[in-house]
Design a protein around this motif. Structure first.
Motif, PDB file in Angstrom:
ATOM      1  N   GLU A   7       0.829  -1.203   0.000  1.00 38.43           N
ATOM      2  CA  GLU A   7       0.000   0.000   0.000  1.00 38.43           C
ATOM      3  C   GLU A   7       0.860   1.248   0.000  1.00 38.43           C
ATOM      4  O   GLU A   7       1.960   1.248   0.543  1.00 38.43           O
ATOM      5  N   ASN A   9       0.361   5.780   0.013  1.00 35.77           N
ATOM      6  CA  ASN A   9      -0.482   6.981   0.037  1.00 35.77           C
ATOM      7  C   ASN A   9       0.343   8.197  -0.351  1.00 35.77           C
ATOM      8  O   ASN A   9       1.448   8.378   0.160  1.00 35.77           O
ATOM      9  N   ARG A  11      -0.018  12.399  -0.333  1.00 40.60           N
ATOM     10  CA  ARG A  11      -0.839  13.484   0.213  1.00 40.60           C
ATOM     11  C   ARG A  11      -0.247  14.816  -0.212  1.00 40.60           C
ATOM     12  O   ARG A  11       0.959  15.024  -0.130  1.00 40.60           O
ATOM     13  N   ALA A  37       0.978   7.649  -8.379  1.00 42.28           N
ATOM     14  CA  ALA A  37       0.851   6.804  -7.186  1.00 42.28           C
ATOM     15  C   ALA A  37       0.946   5.333  -7.570  1.00 42.28           C
ATOM     16  O   ALA A  37       1.604   4.541  -6.885  1.00 42.28           O
ATOM     17  N   THR A  71      -5.623  12.884  -0.943  1.00 43.15           N
ATOM     18  CA  THR A  71      -4.919  11.638  -0.652  1.00 43.15           C
ATOM     19  C   THR A  71      -5.196  10.671  -1.793  1.00 43.15           C
ATOM     20  O   THR A  71      -6.358  10.393  -2.101  1.00 43.15           O
ATOM     21  N   SER A  73      -4.557   6.896  -2.721  1.00 42.69           N
ATOM     22  CA  SER A  73      -4.177   5.624  -2.100  1.00 42.69           C
ATOM     23  C   SER A  73      -4.141   4.525  -3.139  1.00 42.69           C
ATOM     24  O   SER A  73      -5.091   4.366  -3.907  1.00 42.69           O
ATOM     25  N   LYS A  75      -3.487   0.354  -3.561  1.00 46.08           N
ATOM     26  CA  LYS A  75      -3.410  -0.907  -2.826  1.00 46.08           C
ATOM     27  C   LYS A  75      -3.342  -2.057  -3.817  1.00 46.08           C
ATOM     28  O   LYS A  75      -4.217  -2.196  -4.676  1.00 46.08           O
ATOM     29  N   ASP A  89      -7.911   4.870  -4.792  1.00 46.19           N
ATOM     30  CA  ASP A  89      -8.923   5.799  -4.293  1.00 46.19           C
ATOM     31  C   ASP A  89      -8.300   7.175  -4.221  1.00 46.19           C
ATOM     32  O   ASP A  89      -7.170   7.329  -3.729  1.00 46.19           O
ATOM     33  N   ARG A  91      -9.179  10.697  -2.534  1.00 49.04           N
ATOM     34  CA  ARG A  91     -10.051  11.331  -1.553  1.00 49.04           C
ATOM     35  C   ARG A  91      -9.576  12.755  -1.322  1.00 49.04           C
ATOM     36  O   ARG A  91      -8.393  13.056  -1.497  1.00 49.04           O
ATOM     37  N   ASP A 101     -12.793  12.745   4.850  1.00 51.97           N
ATOM     38  CA  ASP A 101     -12.463  12.790   3.428  1.00 51.97           C
ATOM     39  C   ASP A 101     -13.670  12.345   2.626  1.00 51.97           C
ATOM     40  O   ASP A 101     -14.458  11.515   3.069  1.00 51.97           O
TER      41      ASP A 101
END
Length: 163
Positions: A7, A9, A11, A37, A71, A73, A75, A89, A91, A101
């Motif tokens: 995973e 993230n 930001r 990402a 953010t 993300s 995964k 995702d 958010r 979020d």
């Protein structure tokens, strides 16, 4: 699996250069963030330079506004021999106000790891679902990509009609 990053993230704040005339972030900018990402997650999992091969099921469900804390993300939800599927995702929230979020965009993105010497696809470490949520996400990813493949085949048939 030790040392593999499943995973990731990102930001950051949505900047003035990211938005359109309506004050909302351009869809193309969001897609760039998704790709960045996804790339970082793919390299983190595989340990190899990786290339985007497909994006499926992308949905823009809520706008991102200038100044929002974003953010992205990624995964890992499925691996093939050389490919890695990530659920993404995006958010956002106003950092000056309390609140949760809001989901703005979601998709599945697929990367293939590349050999540094020959530039050809190279095997990636296998990942297997560990729980019901993992199994649900893996099934979701394969269904989304199957739908995307069906769309590609339909477009190809349509394009070949007049030839």
């Amino acid at each position: 699996m030790s040392g593999r990053q499943r995973e990731l993230n990102f930001r950051f704040l949505a900047e003035p250069a990211d938005v359109n005339y309506g004050g909302k972030v351009h869809g193309g900018v969001v897609m760039k963030w998704i790709d960045q990402a996804g790339y970082a997650a793919a390299v983190g999992w595989s340990g190899h330079y990786s290339v985007t091969v497909a994006v499926g099921g992308i949905r823009f469900v809520a706008p991102i506004r200038i100044g929002d804390l974003v953010t992205v993300s990624a995964k890992l939800v499925h691996t093939g021999t050389t490919s890695m599927h990530f659920a993404i995702d995006v958010r956002a929230r106003d950092p000056m106000h309390e609140g949760s979020d809001r989901l703005c965009t979601h998709c599945v993105i697929v990367f293939v790891a590349m050999d540094a010497v020959e530039g050809k696809p190279t095997p990636v470490p296998a990942w297997a679902p560990q729980n019901d949520e993992d199994r649900r996400l893996a099934e979701y990813a394969t269904q989304v990509m199957a739908l995307s493949k069906d769309i590609e085949e339909t477009v190809a048939r349509y394009r070949n009609v007049g030839e």
